[in-house]
Scaffold this motif. Structure first.
Motif, PDB file in Angstrom:
ATOM      1  N   HIS A  60       0.822  -1.218   0.000  1.00 11.75           N
ATOM      2  CA  HIS A  60       0.000   0.000   0.000  1.00 11.75           C
ATOM      3  C   HIS A  60       0.857   1.270   0.000  1.00 11.75           C
ATOM      4  O   HIS A  60       0.354   2.353  -0.259  1.00 11.75           O
ATOM      5  N   PHE A  61       2.135   1.128   0.351  1.00 11.77           N
ATOM      6  CA  PHE A  61       3.005   2.312   0.420  1.00 11.77           C
ATOM      7  C   PHE A  61       3.901   2.417  -0.815  1.00 11.77           C
ATOM      8  O   PHE A  61       4.930   3.071  -0.795  1.00 11.77           O
ATOM      9  N   LYS A  62       3.505   1.751  -1.870  1.00 15.18           N
ATOM     10  CA  LYS A  62       4.280   1.795  -3.118  1.00 15.18           C
ATOM     11  C   LYS A  62       4.564   3.224  -3.552  1.00 15.18           C
ATOM     12  O   LYS A  62       3.692   4.070  -3.480  1.00 15.18           O
ATOM     13  N   PRO A  63       5.778   3.493  -4.031  1.00 16.01           N
ATOM     14  CA  PRO A  63       6.066   4.858  -4.492  1.00 16.01           C
ATOM     15  C   PRO A  63       5.303   5.160  -5.779  1.00 16.01           C
ATOM     16  O   PRO A  63       4.891   4.228  -6.473  1.00 16.01           O
ATOM     17  N   PRO A  64       5.143   6.430  -6.108  1.00 12.37           N
ATOM     18  CA  PRO A  64       4.534   6.766  -7.396  1.00 12.37           C
ATOM     19  C   PRO A  64       5.367   6.157  -8.518  1.00 12.37           C
ATOM     20  O   PRO A  64       6.586   6.036  -8.389  1.00 12.37           O
ATOM     21  N   GLU A  65       4.720   5.771  -9.583  1.00 12.16           N
ATOM     22  CA  GLU A  65       5.417   5.123 -10.704  1.00 12.16           C
ATOM     23  C   GLU A  65       6.514   6.038 -11.239  1.00 12.16           C
ATOM     24  O   GLU A  65       6.295   7.225 -11.447  1.00 12.16           O
ATOM     25  N   PHE A  66       7.712   5.486 -11.438  1.00 16.94           N
ATOM     26  CA  PHE A  66       8.826   6.276 -11.969  1.00 16.94           C
ATOM     27  C   PHE A  66       8.906   6.048 -13.472  1.00 16.94           C
ATOM     28  O   PHE A  66       9.125   4.926 -13.915  1.00 16.94           O
ATOM     29  N   ASN A  67       8.695   7.103 -14.238  1.00 17.81           N
ATOM     30  CA  ASN A  67       8.701   6.968 -15.694  1.00 17.81           C
ATOM     31  C   ASN A  67      10.117   7.136 -16.247  1.00 17.81           C
ATOM     32  O   ASN A  67      10.592   8.238 -16.491  1.00 17.81           O
ATOM     33  N   THR A  68      10.773   6.000 -16.430  1.00 18.56           N
ATOM     34  CA  THR A  68      12.191   5.997 -16.824  1.00 18.56           C
ATOM     35  C   THR A  68      12.441   6.776 -18.113  1.00 18.56           C
ATOM     36  O   THR A  68      13.366   7.572 -18.186  1.00 18.56           O
ATOM     37  N   TYR A  69      11.603   6.530 -19.126  1.00 16.49           N
ATOM     38  CA  TYR A  69      11.859   7.166 -20.422  1.00 16.49           C
ATOM     39  C   TYR A  69      11.647   8.669 -20.381  1.00 16.49           C
ATOM     40  O   TYR A  69      12.431   9.434 -20.921  1.00 16.49           O
ATOM     41  N   LYS A  70      10.554   9.093 -19.722  1.00 15.00           N
ATOM     42  CA  LYS A  70      10.247  10.516 -19.667  1.00 15.00           C
ATOM     43  C   LYS A  70      11.405  11.274 -19.006  1.00 15.00           C
ATOM     44  O   LYS A  70      11.881  12.274 -19.541  1.00 15.00           O
ATOM     45  N   VAL A  71      11.868  10.767 -17.871  1.00 13.99           N
ATOM     46  CA  VAL A  71      12.937  11.457 -17.151  1.00 13.99           C
ATOM     47  C   VAL A  71      14.229  11.447 -17.959  1.00 13.99           C
ATOM     48  O   VAL A  71      14.937  12.448 -18.026  1.00 13.99           O
ATOM     49  N   LEU A  72      14.516  10.317 -18.620  1.00 14.61           N
ATOM     50  CA  LEU A  72      15.745  10.255 -19.424  1.00 14.61           C
ATOM     51  C   LEU A  72      15.726  11.311 -20.529  1.00 14.61           C
ATOM     52  O   LEU A  72      16.723  11.988 -20.774  1.00 14.61           O
ATOM     53  N   ASN A  73      14.562  11.471 -21.165  1.00 10.49           N
ATOM     54  CA  ASN A  73      14.476  12.477 -22.230  1.00 10.49           C
ATOM     55  C   ASN A  73      14.690  13.885 -21.692  1.00 10.49           C
ATOM     56  O   ASN A  73      15.355  14.703 -22.321  1.00 10.49           O
ATOM     57  N   LYS A  74      14.132  14.151 -20.510  1.00 13.15           N
ATOM     58  CA  LYS A  74      14.356  15.472 -19.893  1.00 13.15           C
ATOM     59  C   LYS A  74      15.843  15.691 -19.631  1.00 13.15           C
ATOM     60  O   LYS A  74      16.380  16.759 -19.891  1.00 13.15           O
ATOM     61  N   ILE A  75      16.499  14.657 -19.090  1.00  6.82           N
ATOM     62  CA  ILE A  75      17.928  14.781 -18.778  1.00  6.82           C
ATOM     63  C   ILE A  75      18.717  15.072 -20.054  1.00  6.82           C
ATOM     64  O   ILE A  75      19.554  15.969 -20.095  1.00  6.82           O
TER      65      ILE A  75
END
Lengths: 298, 172
Positions: A41-56
């Protein structure tokens, strides 16, 4: 067994059936089990690997552009220094990305075919006196006759005189196949001579060899083939050939051996050629993600 | 440790490899430790941009500790030192349509207590516990990720579990 030790084994998912019986006797175990079951129930929010990589990437390249004036000034200085000082460091580096293959001709007309997700580095300037290539990944070599030719990987050095061979080196895994002539493989604890039609596989502490009859590796003809190869290596190759991410369940036994091949131009067919013999099922999630699971027995 | 032929990580494909290997773990680690009051996704992004700026001095082997240190420090500098409360998700309850209302209430109460107990763990206990229970990481993997010994991982883990139980059950 000591209570703490038992619970830690359970938490590390490393507990035998015997120990499981024992742990169930503990009065507090029921509470621990509930705590563990509710943790999701305490799962972190989904981490969007591709979206963040593109921003970087976009930020990185934007900040690079700001310095273009400096870069030009620096390059001019560099060119002049290069003219003044004899520059012996002329290392060429060539790499392939996911689902890409390249053919490279070396200064002495030796040929290298690079499979997907691989990189070679060599000294172009002094090539004729020093035929040494560093390799990460998989490559097929057709070596022109001449002096010693070395392929250096993190697992072994592969040396030849004039021949055709494949080196496939992925972290702790190494496979060498000789298609023509004689190849010497030097690892940190052994020296092996491989004649035409023979190959060896080294994977951590596991070691095997087999004979084959092909003229060139199958990946040059659009498919990857494996003989008694650990499933992990096969799945990694699939990811490299198709630019997909595999979701692999925890209970999948990645050390099981697979023999067979898969094509590079048809993902569904490739997935079937691996999953059917291994008793797995797969499901496509969007374009880039595939989940694998065991077929449950009824 | 794996040795690499790359002396640094400036090349895009090497950088991407490092990114794919560590970004999600870094994100979840930051979330478990600091919660959501500062966006962990932003900190992951910042840390990787800094890593790329310094790529020429960083070998692939050193990238992990660089990332975890940078992201951890930038969180520490920005965060207000309040208790970290991770909100539990309510979603799973929606699927139980024909549930006994008493049961639903009890479950809700349990999750409230769980949430408070989790907030009362030390950061060190909470990050290890959730990396293990949610991300299903082995003790050794957690040790490697955080650069601590397996023994200390296990000490924190056992401490976290017993403390959670005591708090949830109101034991002394």
């Amino acid at each position: 067994m000591n209570k703490e030790k038992l619970i830690l084994k359970w938490l590390d998912d490393d507990i035998s059936d015997e120990e499981m019986k024992e742990i169930k006797q503990l009065p507090e175990f029921e509470d621990y089990l509930k705590i563990s079951n509710k943790a999701h129930h305490f799962k972190p929010p989904e981490f969007n690997t591709y979206k963040v990589l593109n921003k970087i990437k976009s930020k990185h390249y934007r900040s690079r552009k700001l310095y273009w004036q400096y870069s030009i000034a620096a390059s001019i200085i560099l060119i002049f220094s290069a003219l003044l000082i004899y520059n012996s460091d002329s290392h060429e580096s060539i790499n392939t990305s996911i689902a890409e293959q390249k053919e490279i001709t070396l200064p002495d007309n030796s040929k290298v075919s690079l499979n997907a997700g691989s990189i070679i580095t060599y000294d172009a300037e002094n090539w004729n006196t020093n035929r040494t290539i560093q390799l990460e990944g998989e490559a097929f070599f057709k070596v022109a006759k001449g002096k010693k030719f070395d392929v250096i990987t993190n697992n072994a050095t592969v040396s030849v005189l004039g021949t055709e061979f494949v080196v496939n080196n992925r972290s702790a895994f190494l496979e060498v196949m000789t298609f023509e002539g004689l190849v010497q493989v030097v690892t940190k604890d052994t020296i092996l001579n491989l004649t035409k039609g023979n190959s060896i596989v080294i994977n951590k502490d596991y070691f095997s060899n087999y004979a084959f009859e092909r003229e060139q590796p199958t990946w040059l003809e659009g498919s990857s083939s494996f003989k008694s190869t650990q499933l992990e290596i096969v799945l990694n190759e699939l990811e490299r050939q198709y630019d997909i991410t595999l979701n692999i369940p925890k209970n999948l036994q990645l050390h099981r051996l697979y023999t067979g091949n898969f094509p590079h131009n048809n993902l569904e067919e490739a997935l079937q050629s691996i999953s059917v013999p291994m008793n797995l099922k797969y499901s496509l999630k969007g374009e880039k993600t595939v989940s694998l699971a065991y077929i449950e027995e009824k | 440790m794996e040795k690499s032929i790359h002396r640094n990580i400036c090349e895009e494909h090497v950088f991407e490899g490092v990114y794919k290997k560590y970004s999600k773990d870094l994100h979840n680690f930051l979330y478990y430790k600091f919660g959501n009051q500062l966006n962990p996704e932003d900190k992951v992004q910042e840390a990787f941009i800094k890593l790329w700026d310094k790529c020429a001095d960083t070998t692939p082997e050193k990238a992990k500790s660089f990332l975890f240190t940078i992201a951890n420090n930038s969180m520490l500098n920005a965060i207000k030192h309040e208790k970290v409360k991770l909100k539990y998700s309510q979603k799973p309850f929606a699927s139980f349509t024909i549930e006994d209302p008493v049961f639903i209430l009890e479950e809700k109460e349990y999750m409230q207590k769980y949430q408070d107990a989790l907030a009362n763990l030390t950061e060190a206990q909470r990050e290890v516990f959730l990396l293990n229970r949610i991300d299903k990481k082995k003790h050794q993997e957690i040790a490697d990720l955080l650069g601590i010994s397996r023994k200390s991982v296990e000490k924190r883990l056992y401490g976290a579990l017993t403390k959670l139980r005591k708090e949830i059950k109101n034991l002394p």
